[in-house]
Design a protein around this motif. Sequence first.
Motif, mmCIF file in Angstrom:
data_model
loop_
_atom_site.group_PDB
_atom_site.id
_atom_site.type_symbol
_atom_site.label_atom_id
_atom_site.label_comp_id
_atom_site.label_asym_id
_atom_site.label_seq_id
_atom_site.Cartn_x
_atom_site.Cartn_y
_atom_site.Cartn_z
ATOM 1 N N GLN A 8 0.837 -1.210 0.000
ATOM 2 C CA GLN A 8 0.000 0.000 0.000
ATOM 3 C C GLN A 8 0.870 1.258 0.000
ATOM 4 N N ILE A 9 1.934 1.266 0.781
ATOM 5 C CA ILE A 9 2.842 2.412 0.816
ATOM 6 C C ILE A 9 3.505 2.586 -0.546
ATOM 7 N N GLU A 11 2.450 1.628 -3.502
ATOM 8 C CA GLU A 11 1.467 2.089 -4.476
ATOM 9 C C GLU A 11 1.152 3.576 -4.281
ATOM 10 N N THR A 12 1.030 3.996 -3.036
ATOM 11 C CA THR A 12 0.727 5.397 -2.747
ATOM 12 C C THR A 12 1.874 6.301 -3.177
ATOM 13 N N GLN A 15 1.717 6.632 -6.864
ATOM 14 C CA GLN A 15 0.640 7.534 -7.282
ATOM 15 C C GLN A 15 1.047 8.997 -7.096
ATOM 16 N N LEU A 16 1.712 9.289 -5.979
ATOM 17 C CA LEU A 16 2.198 10.659 -5.763
ATOM 18 C C LEU A 16 3.199 11.046 -6.847
ATOM 19 N N ARG A 34 -5.556 15.781 -4.821
ATOM 20 C CA ARG A 34 -5.419 14.403 -4.345
ATOM 21 C C ARG A 34 -4.320 14.232 -3.306
ATOM 22 N N LEU A 38 -3.698 11.042 -0.346
ATOM 23 C CA LEU A 38 -2.580 10.110 -0.514
ATOM 24 C C LEU A 38 -1.599 10.209 0.650
ATOM 25 N N THR A 41 -3.011 8.486 3.587
ATOM 26 C CA THR A 41 -2.864 7.040 3.416
ATOM 27 C C THR A 41 -1.477 6.595 3.861
ATOM 28 N N LEU A 42 -0.454 7.371 3.513
ATOM 29 C CA LEU A 42 0.907 7.037 3.945
ATOM 30 C C LEU A 42 1.027 7.062 5.470
ATOM 31 N N SER A 45 -0.710 4.126 6.962
ATOM 32 C CA SER A 45 -0.038 2.864 6.633
ATOM 33 C C SER A 45 1.255 2.673 7.431
ATOM 34 N N TYR A 47 3.997 4.781 7.313
ATOM 35 C CA TYR A 47 5.192 5.213 6.594
ATOM 36 C C TYR A 47 6.190 5.903 7.513
#
Length: 123
Positions: A8-9, A11-12, A15-16, A34, A38, A41-42, A45, A47
């Motif tokens: 997940q990290i 992918e995020t 995306q950034l 966005r 994002l 999310t980091l 998760s 990060y």
Amino acid sequence: MADKTNPQIEETLDQLAELVCRSLSGEENQLTERRDGLLKTLVMSGYVWKADETVMQQVEERVKNQCVEPSMHRGGALSSMTSKLNTRFQEISRWESKTPTESKSMENDSPPKAANISSATDA
């Protein structure tokens, strides 16, 4: 770094980097729209605890790998964008790490007061 993080990290961060690439190319400017989602999310998760590098370093490295041409010619803009991402990431991680009592004490040093029903009504 992928061995310390989770999918997940990764992918995020990708995306950034993709959003920054698009912004550098002038294709679209959804970076600010966005970004916060994002970055949150980091934070959620983990990060902050898993990363050896800052968000700025990670995104900048990925942008240089994903879109070589724009990142090479617009290095100043890339540094500016990733620096803003990193600052916003730090703000979000500080905000999310506060307990509700810390948040309230920072907003207002006085303790909460009981509601006065008679002042809110005609009674």
